[in-house]
Write a protein that holds these residues in place. Structure first.
Motif, PDB file in Angstrom:
ATOM      1  N   ARG A  40      -4.083  16.308   1.120  1.00  0.00           N
ATOM      2  CA  ARG A  40      -3.091  15.913   2.109  1.00  0.00           C
ATOM      3  C   ARG A  40      -1.755  15.622   1.431  1.00  0.00           C
ATOM      4  N   MET A  89      -1.699   7.755 -11.522  1.00  0.00           N
ATOM      5  CA  MET A  89      -2.795   6.968 -10.972  1.00  0.00           C
ATOM      6  C   MET A  89      -3.894   7.885 -10.437  1.00  0.00           C
ATOM      7  N   TYR A  90      -3.489   8.944  -9.724  1.00  0.00           N
ATOM      8  CA  TYR A  90      -4.488   9.849  -9.172  1.00  0.00           C
ATOM      9  C   TYR A  90      -5.281  10.545 -10.269  1.00  0.00           C
ATOM     10  N   VAL A 141      -6.332  -8.232  -0.605  1.00  0.00           N
ATOM     11  CA  VAL A 141      -7.124  -7.994   0.609  1.00  0.00           C
ATOM     12  C   VAL A 141      -6.901  -9.180   1.536  1.00  0.00           C
ATOM     13  N   ILE A 191      -8.521  -1.103   8.665  1.00  0.00           N
ATOM     14  CA  ILE A 191      -7.245  -1.272   7.964  1.00  0.00           C
ATOM     15  C   ILE A 191      -6.882  -0.056   7.112  1.00  0.00           C
ATOM     16  N   HIS A 194     -12.218   4.720   0.869  1.00  0.00           N
ATOM     17  CA  HIS A 194     -12.310   3.284   0.597  1.00  0.00           C
ATOM     18  C   HIS A 194     -13.732   2.752   0.787  1.00  0.00           C
ATOM     19  N   LEU A 243     -15.842   3.891  -1.932  1.00  0.00           N
ATOM     20  CA  LEU A 243     -15.503   3.178  -3.157  1.00  0.00           C
ATOM     21  C   LEU A 243     -16.126   1.786  -3.190  1.00  0.00           C
ATOM     22  N   LEU A 280      -5.412  11.477   7.325  1.00  0.00           N
ATOM     23  CA  LEU A 280      -5.556  10.145   6.727  1.00  0.00           C
ATOM     24  C   LEU A 280      -6.641   9.339   7.428  1.00  0.00           C
ATOM     25  N   LEU A 291      -2.090   0.456  -6.850  1.00  0.00           N
ATOM     26  CA  LEU A 291      -3.450  -0.072  -6.682  1.00  0.00           C
ATOM     27  C   LEU A 291      -3.478  -1.588  -6.555  1.00  0.00           C
ATOM     28  N   SER A 317       1.923   2.783   2.557  1.00  0.00           N
ATOM     29  CA  SER A 317       1.236   3.629   3.531  1.00  0.00           C
ATOM     30  C   SER A 317       2.047   4.879   3.864  1.00  0.00           C
ATOM     31  N   SER A 318       1.351   5.988   4.002  1.00  0.00           N
ATOM     32  CA  SER A 318       2.038   7.226   4.357  1.00  0.00           C
ATOM     33  C   SER A 318       1.627   7.682   5.752  1.00  0.00           C
ATOM     34  N   GLN A 319       1.078   6.755   6.526  1.00  0.00           N
ATOM     35  CA  GLN A 319       0.577   7.158   7.841  1.00  0.00           C
ATOM     36  C   GLN A 319       1.693   7.571   8.790  1.00  0.00           C
ATOM     37  N   ALA A 355      -5.128  -3.702  -3.706  1.00  0.00           N
ATOM     38  CA  ALA A 355      -6.513  -4.153  -3.563  1.00  0.00           C
ATOM     39  C   ALA A 355      -6.656  -5.649  -3.845  1.00  0.00           C
ATOM     40  N   THR A 393       0.831  -1.208   0.000  1.00  0.00           N
ATOM     41  CA  THR A 393       0.000   0.000   0.000  1.00  0.00           C
ATOM     42  C   THR A 393       0.864   1.255   0.000  1.00  0.00           C
ATOM     43  N   LEU A 396      -7.545  13.184   0.369  1.00  0.00           N
ATOM     44  CA  LEU A 396      -6.277  12.459   0.226  1.00  0.00           C
ATOM     45  C   LEU A 396      -5.301  13.240  -0.647  1.00  0.00           C
TER      46      LEU A 396
END
Ligand code: HEM
Ligand code: SF4
Ligand code: SF4
Lengths: 254, 544
Positions: A111, A129-130, A211, B88, A56, A59, A48, A205, A39-41, A208, A37, A108
């Motif tokens: 951010r 992608m964005y 999962v 998640i 999500h 979506l 976020l 992506l 992740s940028s957390q 996904a 992913t 997103l």
């Protein structure tokens, strides 16, 4: 029905599907290390925590809506609910989910653009992608809101055109005419959707597709035997940990 | 009984001088790369202090580890499987870079490239994350040696707790305070909550030696493990988007070498060895009530001298040298035979496997400062009883608050000191001293030998990995496939360099040996993708 229609609605869908399947297999085989992913957390958490779930979950509802609208023949739903009823539910749930998705992804992107470290960690691949993801979402909303009338003012229900075409694809007898009869809004949305689908294997992506539903069933402690062979050497041309001394901000990927 | 082997470590805290050599050599070996600048597989924190990341012990906030349910079962503090999957998309609690620190470097180039002027050029700190000028406000050991303790000391989660309980102020005036160093690595837990939190199942425990690793190919960056680990020893590589953690230097341990942190430790205070445990009993042991946790983890470890255990180990296919190693294990001796080592935060219920001999130094230092003889048994025993704060602090760290266990250990260490003073000064061996702490004079001297003499081959008893069992003469047959060997590029079906990459560029020690003994220095080409200095040797091309 002209040659362009045949190319776009008869050939392209299969090309896209092939790219999706083959690309994903290729990525799975050759770039497990890049399958994440990203992740940028670690950099930013407050925004976020709102934006990512909103996007999500929105979506997923949207995707469910797509599946229902495309897969279930109109004749079947007509047996259960009236066209108006179906439309009201679809529009209601669809709008809420669509807005959530759009606001989510808007947040997103905001951010990403405004949080320094997150922006720096954004690759060109991410940007592409964005653009495509947002375009697909926006075009989808445009199609829903304005695509129900042909330019000549006739009523148009995508479930009588797009859905029929979509199901015909599944049995390998593409009903190009059905699709050609749709409105331009839907056509553009679908083409953008194609671009998005073709991009999935080559962008972040892919996350996904993994999962982790098996989490619900696996034992908590995983024992695994040591790899049989000593680690094979890795060398310049593969993805892996960066070489020693690589600075956090260096962009070059070997 | 499902008998398994586990490598573990014991650190003798009295000997740690807080030099950070272990952290630095570990960093050179493992995390000297992009995305891991803030990552310290080994860190040394000053206690009292906030730790790294800041206040990681505050589980009300960070929600790491396990909790015991009312019915006596175990559940992840951060929530069950469903809850985890539903949250998640953004982890509800995850330390941000701010909770660690923003890594930086200095603009050294400015020192030589600045134009001539009236002012001295300076090397400004630059953030490694943004590249901009940055103000340094924290680091991995900012509160080293009680630095800034006035400002931060009272926010140490343990101090907070003790103060709440005692309802009084704990003094931090420098001269009255106590201090010691706590080096920390991943605990390679028997019941790891990092692993249990990982949705992908990418974190695994090696069946052979219990080392906990993250499969870099299977990690998908769901970053649940970072919340899951109560010790916050799971780190997120923000460049690769994958979790990384201490590897217990498995490429070294496999060939019988101690980990880099142990090998380079200035105080020679780390002990490495294996223990046998019953994997079927782990969950039960981890579910014990708080006040029985220490005992239940002790019970989990099997006595390698017990013929039944040996028979079970043999039946499970454990190689003979592993059984011998378990019998010679220094960590088993310190943990279960002498009972002087204690687990770090057993109340997290992950069954950690890096144990600590609590420091007597807070007690001896205070005695010395007050002009007492810090080696006289009477003084020491009295002081251990009187010094409530250091002892309860240690108890919060190592026994979930049970001061009697800590007191017992400290008394053993104190008795050993006084006993050996008698031996050294020739005033005689005092068996009563040994008996006072429930030991025989022989045991006392054995313990002294292990703790004070601490010979290299007694500190490290590491059986080699058994590859040859399954693969015959593979080391010989395949060694050409290693880095630099002619076989190295012939992997996948699509010719050169295809096939799955192995992300960790670690060559085997046989390849390293070949390289060290080669006529020519290894070229930078051969080494350029190396991800760590773990296998550095002098026969390398000097060119960058
Ligand atoms: C069930 C499937 C999915 C799961 C479990 C999932 C989970 C995640 C997670 C954990 C992140 C990282 C957030 C962070 O910490 O930075 C993420 C990011 C993202 N996901 Fe998904 N995702 C799923 C499906 C999808 C789908 C179908 C799409 C779009 C087609 C998508 C688009 C994105 C995007 C664009 C981001 C980047 C957000 C950002 O940081 O700007 N995801 N996802
Ligand atoms: S200490 Fe290590 S093994 Fe234990 S939970 Fe944390 S990362 Fe996992
Ligand atoms: S190298 Fe040894 S003495 Fe130095 S800080 Fe690390 S554990 Fe302590």
């Amino acid at each position: 029905m002209n040659a362009l229609d045949i190319m776009l609605w008869g050939v392209l869908p299969y090309v896209v599907a092939l790219v999706l399947v083959a690309g994903t297999i290729w990525r799975y085989k050759y770039d497990q290390f890049g399958w994440t992913t990203r992740s940028s957390q670690l950099y930013e958490s407050r925004l976020l925590r709102v934006a990512s779930p909103m996007f999500h979950y929105g979506l997923f509802v949207v995707l469910m809506g797509h599946l229902m609208g495309l897969l279930i023949p109109k004749a079947w739903t007509d047996l259960v609910v009236s066209q108006e009823g179906y439309h009201a539910v679809a529009l209601g749930a669809g709008t809420v989910a669509g807005v959530a998705t759009l606001v989510g992804i808007g947040l997103l992107i905001y951010r990403r653009r405004t949080t320094g470290p997150v922006f720096l960690a954004t690759t060109r691949n991410d940007k592409l992608m964005y653009v495509i993801l947002v375009a697909a979402i926006v075009l989808g909303i445009v199609a829903t809101l304005t695509g129900d009338h042909t330019p000549t003012g006739e009523h148009h229900n995508y479930r009588e055109t797009v859905s029929i075409w979509f199901r015909s694809l599944l049995i390998f007898q593409p009903d190009v005419e059905a699709m050609a009869a749709s409105t331009w809004q839907f056509k553009v949305h679908i083409l953008m959707g194609f671009a998005l689908i073709a991009l999935i294997p080559f962008s972040r992506l892919v996350h996904a597709f993994t999962v982790p539903l098996h989490y619900l069933f696996r034992p908590y402690v995983v024992y695994r035997s040591r790899d049989d062979a000593p680690a094979a050497p890795s060398h310049g041309r593969v993805r892996g940990w960066d070489p020693i001394g690589t600075k956090d901000r260096e962009r070059t990927k070997p | 009984m499902r008998i398994m082997a586990q490598v573990g470590m014991v650190m003798n805290l009295d000997k740690c001088i807080g030099c950070h050599t272990c952290s630095v050599t570990c960093k050179q070996a493992w995390t000297n790369r992009a995305g891991t600048e803030y990552v310290w597989f080994n860190n040394v924190e000053t206690r009292p202090g906030l730790g790294y990341p800041r206040r990681y012990e505050d589980q009300d906030k960070w929600r790491g580890g396990w909790v015991r349910t009312k019915s006596g079962g175990l559940k992840l503090r951060s929530g069950g499987r469903f809850a985890k999957l539903l949250s998640i998309f953004a982890s509800p609690v995850q330390p941000e870079l701010n909770d660690y620190y923003e890594p930086w470097t200095y603009d050294y180039a400015n020192l030589i490239s600045a134009p001539l002027g009236d002012d001295f050029p300076v090397a400004r700190p630059k953030s490694l994350i943004t590249g901009e000028d940055t103000a340094i406000t924290w680091s991995a050991n900012w509160d080293d040696s009680l630095g800034g303790v006035y400002a931060t000391g009272s926010t140490d989660p343990i101090i907070e707790k003790l103060r709440d309980e005692a309802n009084e102020k704990i003094k931090f005036e420098y001269e009255k305070s106590f201090m010691f160093f706590l080096p920390r690595i991943c605990e390679h837990c028997l019941n790891p909550s990092c692993m249990a939190s990982c949705p992908s199942g990418a974190i695994y425990k090696r069946a052979e030696d219990g080392i906990v690793l993250v499969d870099q190919d299977r990690c998908r960056g769901w970053r649940q493990c970072i919340t899951g680990c109560p010790y916050k020893k799971m780190y997120f590589n923000h460049r690769s988007g994958k979790a990384e953690k201490c590897t217990f230097c498995y490429p070294r341990v496999e060939v019988g070498l101690p980990t880099v942190c142990s090998e380079t430790c200035v105080g020679r205070l780390r002990y490495l060895g294996i223990v046998f445990y019953d994997a079927d009993k782990v969950l039960e042991a981890a579910s014990a009530p708080d006040d029985e946790l220490y005992e239940s983890q002790l019970d989990l470890l099997l006595d390698p001298h017990d013929p039944q255990v040996v028979a079970a180990a043999q039946a499970a296919g454990m190689p003979a040298d592993w059984i011998t190693a378990a019998q010679r294990s220094p960590i088993y001796a310190l943990i279960k035979h002498f009972k002087v080592a204690l687990p770090l935060h057993p109340e997290y219920r992950t069954m950690p496997m890096v144990w600590y001999i609590p420091p007597l130094s807070p007690v001896t230092d205070l005695l010395k400062d007050q002009g007492h003889d810090a080696e006289a048994a009477g003084n020491l025993f009295g002081a251990i009883d009187a010094l409530r704060i250091p002892v309860s602090y240690l108890a919060e760290l190592f026994t979930a608050g049970d001061t009697s266990i800590v007191t017992g250990v400290l008394q053993k260490l104190a008795a050993m000191r006084s006993y050996m003073r008698g031996v050294t000064l020739g005033t005689g061996r005092d068996p009563e001293l040994a008996a006072a702490v429930g030991m025989t004079p022989e045991a006392m001297e054995q313990m002294y030998r292990l703790l004070a003499i601490a010979k290299y081959d007694e500190r490290y008893v590491i059986p080699k990995a058994h590859r040859e069992e399954a693969h015959g003469l593979e080391e010989l047959a395949c060694s050409l496939d290693f880095e630099g060997g002619p076989g190295m590029y012939e992997s996948g079906p699509f010719g050169e360099a295809s096939g799955r990459p192995v992300p960790v560029a670690i060559e085997t020690y046989s390849a390293l040996k070949a390289r060290q003994q080669a006529e020519e220095a290894a070229s930078s080409d051969q080494l350029h993708h190396r991800a760590g200095m773990l296998n550095w040797d002098a026969n390398e091309d000097a060119k960058p």
